[in-house]
Write a protein that holds these residues in place. Structure first.
Motif, PDB file in Angstrom:
ATOM      1  N   TRP A  80      12.152   4.478 -30.873  1.00  0.00           N
ATOM      2  CA  TRP A  80      12.971   4.854 -29.713  1.00  0.00           C
ATOM      3  C   TRP A  80      14.464   4.714 -29.996  1.00  0.00           C
ATOM      4  CZ3 TRP A  80      11.998   7.728 -25.720  1.00  0.00           C
ATOM      5  CH2 TRP A  80      10.697   7.861 -25.251  1.00  0.00           C
ATOM      6  N   ARG A  81      14.839   3.753 -30.831  1.00  0.00           N
ATOM      7  CA  ARG A  81      16.258   3.531 -31.096  1.00  0.00           C
ATOM      8  C   ARG A  81      16.835   4.465 -32.159  1.00  0.00           C
ATOM      9  NH1 ARG A  81      17.930  -2.475 -31.703  1.00  0.00           N
ATOM     10  NH2 ARG A  81      19.912  -1.504 -31.259  1.00  0.00           N
ATOM     11  N   ARG A  82      16.014   4.897 -33.125  1.00  0.00           N
ATOM     12  CA  ARG A  82      16.562   5.613 -34.279  1.00  0.00           C
ATOM     13  C   ARG A  82      16.098   7.054 -34.434  1.00  0.00           C
ATOM     14  NH1 ARG A  82      16.233   1.085 -39.093  1.00  0.00           N
ATOM     15  NH2 ARG A  82      17.261  -0.575 -37.954  1.00  0.00           N
ATOM     16  N   TRP A  83      15.101   7.476 -33.697  1.00  0.00           N
ATOM     17  CA  TRP A  83      14.527   8.804 -33.888  1.00  0.00           C
ATOM     18  C   TRP A  83      14.623   9.609 -32.607  1.00  0.00           C
ATOM     19  CZ3 TRP A  83      13.415  10.615 -38.607  1.00  0.00           C
ATOM     20  CH2 TRP A  83      13.348   9.683 -39.642  1.00  0.00           C
ATOM     21  N   GLY A  88       9.631   9.263 -29.970  1.00  0.00           N
ATOM     22  CA  GLY A  88       9.342   8.052 -29.191  1.00  0.00           C
ATOM     23  C   GLY A  88       8.269   8.295 -28.149  1.00  0.00           C
ATOM     24  N   ALA A  89       8.327   9.446 -27.495  1.00  0.00           N
ATOM     25  CA  ALA A  89       7.317   9.770 -26.483  1.00  0.00           C
ATOM     26  C   ALA A  89       5.938   9.918 -27.124  1.00  0.00           C
ATOM     27  CB  ALA A  89       7.706  11.059 -25.758  1.00  0.00           C
ATOM     28  N   PHE A  90       5.873  10.594 -28.269  1.00  0.00           N
ATOM     29  CA  PHE A  90       4.602  10.768 -28.965  1.00  0.00           C
ATOM     30  C   PHE A  90       4.037   9.420 -29.416  1.00  0.00           C
ATOM     31  CE2 PHE A  90       2.459  11.642 -33.129  1.00  0.00           C
ATOM     32  CZ  PHE A  90       1.298  12.168 -32.602  1.00  0.00           C
ATOM     33  N   PRO A 116       5.568   8.977 -36.340  1.00  0.00           N
ATOM     34  CA  PRO A 116       6.803   8.232 -36.083  1.00  0.00           C
ATOM     35  C   PRO A 116       6.720   6.753 -36.481  1.00  0.00           C
ATOM     36  CG  PRO A 116       6.340   9.670 -34.241  1.00  0.00           C
ATOM     37  CD  PRO A 116       5.135   9.699 -35.131  1.00  0.00           C
ATOM     38  N   PHE A 117       5.520   6.171 -36.440  1.00  0.00           N
ATOM     39  CA  PHE A 117       5.391   4.778 -36.882  1.00  0.00           C
ATOM     40  C   PHE A 117       5.660   4.660 -38.376  1.00  0.00           C
ATOM     41  CE2 PHE A 117       2.566   4.438 -33.064  1.00  0.00           C
ATOM     42  CZ  PHE A 117       3.393   3.569 -32.366  1.00  0.00           C
ATOM     43  N   VAL A 118       5.228   5.634 -39.131  1.00  0.00           N
ATOM     44  CA  VAL A 118       5.469   5.636 -40.575  1.00  0.00           C
ATOM     45  C   VAL A 118       6.968   5.788 -40.843  1.00  0.00           C
ATOM     46  CG1 VAL A 118       4.971   6.817 -42.748  1.00  0.00           C
ATOM     47  CG2 VAL A 118       3.166   6.555 -41.028  1.00  0.00           C
ATOM     48  N   LEU A 119       7.612   6.664 -40.083  1.00  0.00           N
ATOM     49  CA  LEU A 119       9.060   6.839 -40.245  1.00  0.00           C
ATOM     50  C   LEU A 119       9.811   5.561 -39.880  1.00  0.00           C
ATOM     51  CD1 LEU A 119       9.461  10.420 -38.715  1.00  0.00           C
ATOM     52  CD2 LEU A 119       9.347   9.776 -41.134  1.00  0.00           C
ATOM     53  N   ALA A 120       9.384   4.901 -38.822  1.00  0.00           N
ATOM     54  CA  ALA A 120      10.032   3.644 -38.414  1.00  0.00           C
ATOM     55  C   ALA A 120       9.822   2.569 -39.465  1.00  0.00           C
ATOM     56  CB  ALA A 120       9.489   3.190 -37.061  1.00  0.00           C
ATOM     57  N   ALA A 121       8.634   2.512 -40.039  1.00  0.00           N
ATOM     58  CA  ALA A 121       8.380   1.534 -41.097  1.00  0.00           C
ATOM     59  C   ALA A 121       9.285   1.797 -42.295  1.00  0.00           C
ATOM     60  CB  ALA A 121       6.914   1.579 -41.510  1.00  0.00           C
TER      61      ALA A 121
END
Length: 156
Positions: A80-83, A88-90, A116-121
């Motif tokens: 939610w903060r970086r993408w 974030g909704a997905f 998006p979880f992979v991108l956040a990681a």
């Protein structure tokens, strides 16, 4: 435009076929509420509390979902903060759908589905220290899960 319309159209056609073949077009969704699968929907806090209690009740596999849920909640904040908002909704929809299940057995698989979880990681492992910790923890946890499965202590 076709790509946007194709997914709901394809899903609708599939559900129409299921309805004509089995008499219930919502069957792919309702079958998931059977107790041996995801179980009935519940609030996420109850699901996590039940999973945490699994550690004291001999259900190690259930308890192992709690730390992953916490990691995913942290990664959701990063998304939610970086993408973009859509990411974030997905990610929120995927995580919420996994956490409202009484049975959290599919939590990690759903998280891998949500890119998006992979991108956040990837975002949070940019420092050398975080990268090294990740490169040690991931194969170690994979080995631990495989060992627990082999010993019959958890059932993935």
């Amino acid at each position: 435009a076709f790509a946007v319309v194709a997914a709901p159209l394809g899903a609708s056609l599939y559900l129409a076929w299921v309805g004509s073949e089995f008499g219930n077009f919502l069957l792919p969704f309702t079958v998931q509420t059977e107790s041996h699968l995801r179980g009935a929907m519940t609030d996420p806090f109850t699901a996590l509390a039940d999973a945490a209690r699994g550690a004291t009740q001999g259900r190690l596999g259930t308890a192992l979902h709690v730390p992953w849920a916490l990691v995913l909640l942290y990664l959701l904040i990063v998304v939610w903060r970086r993408w973009p908002v859509g990411y974030g909704a997905f990610a929120s929809a995927v995580l919420l759908s996994a956490l409202v299940s009484h049975n959290l057995d599919s939590l990690e698989r759903y998280a891998l589905f949500a890119f998006p979880f992979v991108l956040a990681a990837a975002d949070v492992t940019t420092s050398r220290l975080a990268e090294r910790i990740t490169l040690v923890l991931l194969p170690t946890s994979a080995f631990a899960y495989a060992t627990l499965t082999f010993l019959g202590l958890i059932h993935p």
